[in-house]
Write a protein that holds these residues in place. Structure first.
Motif, short mmCIF file in Angstrom:
data_model
loop_
_atom_site.label_atom_id
_atom_site.label_comp_id
_atom_site.label_asym_id
_atom_site.label_seq_id
_atom_site.Cartn_x
_atom_site.Cartn_y
_atom_site.Cartn_z
N TRP A 250 0.84 -1.33 -0.16
CA TRP A 250 0.16 0.02 -0.14
C TRP A 250 0.87 1.18 -0.04
N ARG A 251 1.94 1.23 1.04
CA ARG A 251 2.82 2.41 0.86
C ARG A 251 3.45 2.72 -0.48
N GLN A 252 3.85 1.64 -1.10
CA GLN A 252 4.38 1.86 -2.53
C GLN A 252 3.50 2.40 -3.55
N ARG A 253 2.23 1.83 -3.51
CA ARG A 253 1.02 2.46 -4.50
C ARG A 253 0.66 3.78 -4.20
N LYS A 254 0.89 4.25 -2.76
CA LYS A 254 0.54 5.73 -2.41
C LYS A 254 1.58 6.52 -3.06
N LYS A 255 2.88 6.01 -2.80
CA LYS A 255 4.04 6.78 -3.16
C LYS A 255 3.93 7.11 -4.76
N ILE A 256 3.34 6.11 -5.49
CA ILE A 256 3.24 6.34 -6.71
C ILE A 256 2.33 7.13 -7.42
N ALA A 257 1.06 7.12 -6.56
CA ALA A 257 -0.05 7.94 -6.68
C ALA A 257 0.41 9.46 -6.47
N THR A 258 1.01 9.64 -5.22
CA THR A 258 1.31 11.17 -4.89
C THR A 258 2.42 11.71 -5.85
N THR A 259 3.39 10.71 -6.43
CA THR A 259 4.69 11.23 -6.98
C THR A 259 4.19 11.45 -8.49
N HIS A 260 3.76 10.31 -9.00
CA HIS A 260 3.60 10.16 -10.44
C HIS A 260 1.96 10.73 -10.95
N LEU A 261 1.19 10.76 -10.33
CA LEU A 261 -0.37 10.93 -10.77
C LEU A 261 -0.86 12.21 -10.27
N LEU A 262 -0.73 12.36 -8.80
CA LEU A 262 -1.29 13.74 -8.16
C LEU A 262 -0.63 14.55 -7.84
N SER A 263 0.87 14.79 -8.30
CA SER A 263 1.61 15.65 -7.63
C SER A 263 1.30 17.02 -8.53
N SER A 264 1.74 18.16 -7.77
CA SER A 264 1.04 19.41 -8.47
C SER A 264 1.78 19.60 -9.93
N GLN A 265 2.76 19.13 -10.18
CA GLN A 265 3.26 19.11 -11.72
C GLN A 265 2.54 18.29 -12.58
N LYS A 266 1.89 17.16 -12.22
CA LYS A 266 1.12 16.33 -12.98
C LYS A 266 -0.32 16.99 -13.24
N VAL A 267 -0.72 17.54 -12.07
CA VAL A 267 -2.12 18.04 -12.61
C VAL A 267 -1.78 19.31 -13.19
N LYS A 268 -0.82 20.28 -13.00
CA LYS A 268 -0.67 21.20 -13.92
C LYS A 268 -0.59 20.99 -15.36
N SER A 269 0.24 19.77 -15.63
CA SER A 269 0.43 19.30 -17.01
C SER A 269 -0.94 18.93 -17.67
N LEU A 270 -1.86 18.60 -16.96
CA LEU A 270 -3.15 18.20 -17.69
C LEU A 270 -4.16 19.50 -17.79
N SER A 271 -3.73 20.53 -17.65
CA SER A 271 -4.44 21.74 -17.65
C SER A 271 -5.11 21.81 -19.13
N PHE A 272 -4.51 21.33 -20.10
CA PHE A 272 -5.13 21.61 -21.48
C PHE A 272 -6.54 20.70 -21.42
N ASP A 273 -6.50 19.56 -20.85
CA ASP A 273 -7.69 18.86 -20.90
C ASP A 273 -9.06 19.42 -20.26
N ARG A 274 -8.66 20.10 -19.09
CA ARG A 274 -9.39 20.90 -18.13
C ARG A 274 -10.15 22.09 -19.11
N VAL A 275 -9.11 22.68 -19.80
CA VAL A 275 -9.45 24.03 -20.21
C VAL A 275 -10.37 23.62 -21.59
N GLU A 276 -10.02 22.70 -22.24
CA GLU A 276 -10.70 22.27 -23.37
C GLU A 276 -12.19 21.71 -23.29
N GLU A 277 -12.50 21.42 -21.80
CA GLU A 277 -13.70 20.68 -21.49
C GLU A 277 -14.79 21.90 -20.91
N VAL A 278 -13.92 23.06 -20.55
CA VAL A 278 -14.99 24.10 -19.77
C VAL A 278 -15.77 24.70 -21.07
#
Length: 500
Positions: free
Chosen positions: A123-151
């Motif tokens: 579980w600790r390894q999976r959470k680390k993957i999620a926080t580092t690779h999926l839900l980090s501020s950098q990752k969230v920012k990188s998906l801004s194009f998708d959010r902006v297109e949906e608005v």
């Protein structure tokens, strides 16, 4: 004197002290406040159709630390921030796991996710993957194009629905569609068909009431046959089969999804996980089951909590016209005549941000945080808590605690002005996304979706109730389920704003 006899005499006082301590602990355990219970079912009948409200009322009678017997399962209910602070500071690791149940196994994809799975190294390894690779501020920012297109699609849906419905639209359904579209796109990619999105949305919403279905086997293993008789086993099996079928399509079709689209880097969550699966330097193995479990988390937790919060935001704006006016004035000032509010401008919307905080104070998306279970014996407030005791935290009650909030039932975003109080888990009286090791790692992911949609809905349209409907007619009760959706759908009349 015989040395053995002397040692025995010297041990007598210590034995008395030990016996006295055991007696005190036994008395403490016996005195743990608990409502009267019925044979066999215990306190199950007292949960009601809206458990967080029922438990809040019970806590007023029996105290902020209360023991319930749900069948044969000992369950502690905490309705006080001070007690949660003690639990997290002293026993966060003790209560780091989730209880086992038939439904938990399905929602965790056989214990392979991070939200519902039990605590341990995997579980600790999976959470680390999620926080580092999926839900980090950098990752969230990188998906801004998708959010902006949906608005713009969201705004077009509003206009289209108003033209077909005599000006009245069901905003709840439009918001649900928007949140489903943007989250499935960021998690799975843009190839997902409208039909698949509809199925994913339904599966996500079905998980909330399913969570509160009573499994007789979980509370008394000898009564497994009742789950068959009630149809629960069939319902759970059908739910799991639908997810299995979807994942087969998702993983197969992902190979056809280009990572480069319109010059933007669109490495979606599932693509990131599949890439990490091949990365030998990662230090841990990612199985297909892990990918399914993590993807399931992003969809179930992401769609439901985000949609519920956005719907409550629009509801509270309608109920509080002065707040609506202040939000719109801030938007007009920040937009400087532009038709759209860009993500770059969201940081300037200070009043809108405190407004959203006030919404989730009164309407936390998961009013009862997901249950925890003690890995070993511990003490809380001097009471002896046995191993395998469940812990339920009523975050909804925290937002109504007069010890921490002045006039808590009033909707007043200004209470957050000049305040450092935030929902990131450091302020124990404001934990709508959880706290400690089990805090939700997707807060920034969800807020980014909410803020850009809310800003543009309010910037582009003025909103009113349909003719003949008043604020007093609005039902503010929640529907039953782990996610606190508003029971009544929100129907409004949008009209184009003068943005200049």
């Amino acid at each position: 004197m015989n040395p053995t006899m002397l040692a025995a005499i010297l041990m007598i006082p210590f034995l008395f002290l030990l016996l006295a301590r055991r007696k005190v602990i036994s008395q403490k355990e016996a005195l743990l406040p608990s409502p009267p219970r019925l044979p066999f079912i215990g306190n199950l009948h007292q949960l009601g159709s809206i458990p967080h409200r029922s438990l809040y009322k019970l806590s007023k009678q029996h105290g902020p630390l209360m023991l319930l017997h749900l069948g044969s399962v000992r369950t502690l209910v905490v309705s006080c921030p001070k007690i949660v602070e003690e639990v997290i500071r002293n026993n966060d690791l003790v209560f780091a796991t989730r209880p086992m149940s038939k439904l938990m196994d399905v929602l965790s994809y056989d214990k392979n996710d991070i939200a519902f799975a039990q605590y341990g190294e995997s579980w600790r390894q999976r959470k680390k993957i999620a926080t580092t690779h999926l839900l980090s501020s950098q990752k969230v920012k990188s998906l801004s194009f998708d959010r902006v297109e949906e608005v713009p699609l969201l705004l077009e849906n509003v206009v289209d629905a108003a033209s077909r419905g005599n000006g009245v639209i069901c905003l709840t359904e439009i918001l649900n569609s928007y949140v489903t579209n943007v989250i499935t796109r960021m998690v799975l990619g843009s190839w997902i068909s409208k039909e698949k999105k509809t199925i994913l949305s339904k599966l996500s919403h079905d998980s909330s009431p399913l969570f509160y279905e009573v499994s007789f086997e979980d509370f008394s293993p000898n009564l497994k046959w009742l789950d068959v008789l009630s149809g629960l086993d069939r319902k759970i099996e059908s739910y799991k089969k639908n997810w299995d079928a979807l994942f087969e399509d998702i993983i197969k079709n992902h190979a056809n999804e280009s990572k480069e689209e319109n010059g933007k880097n669109n490495t979606y969550f599932i693509g990131t996980l599949l890439d990490l699966q091949k990365d030998s330097s990662l230090g841990s193995t990612i199985t297909n089951e892990h990918i399914r479990g993590l993807t399931m988390d992003m969809i179930i937790a992401g769609i439901d909590t985000t949609f519920a919060t956005l719907d409550w935001c629009m509801t509270e704006l309608i109920r509080n016209p002065e707040v609506m006016k202040k939000v719109k004035e801030e938007l007009r000032k920040v937009a400087q005549g532009e038709d759209m509010i860009s993500e770059e401008l969201l940081g300037q919307l200070s009043y809108m941000k405190v407004f959203i905080k006030e919404v989730i104070r009164l309407h936390p998306p998961a009013p009862l945080l997901l249950p925890r279970e003690s890995l070993q014996e511990c003490q809380i407030q001097g009471y002896n808590i046995p191993k395998k005791t469940r812990l339920v935290i009523n975050a909804w009650a925290f937002g109504r605690d007069e010890s921490y909030w002045e006039a808590p039932e009033q909707f007043k975003p200004e209470r957050f002005f000049d305040s450092t109080v935030d929902y990131k888990g450091k302020d124990f009286y404001f934990i709508p996304f959880g706290v400690g090791r089990r805090i939700c790692p997707g807060m920034d992911f969800s807020m980014a979706i909410i803020e850009i949609a809310l800003a543009n809905l309010l910037h582009r349209f003025d909103w009113n109730l349909p003719s003949g409907i008043t604020i007093e007619d609005m039902d503010m009760d929640e529907g039953g389920g782990v996610i606190a959706f508003r029971k009544q759908k929100l129907e409004l009349v949008p009209t184009a704003s003068m943005v200049n």
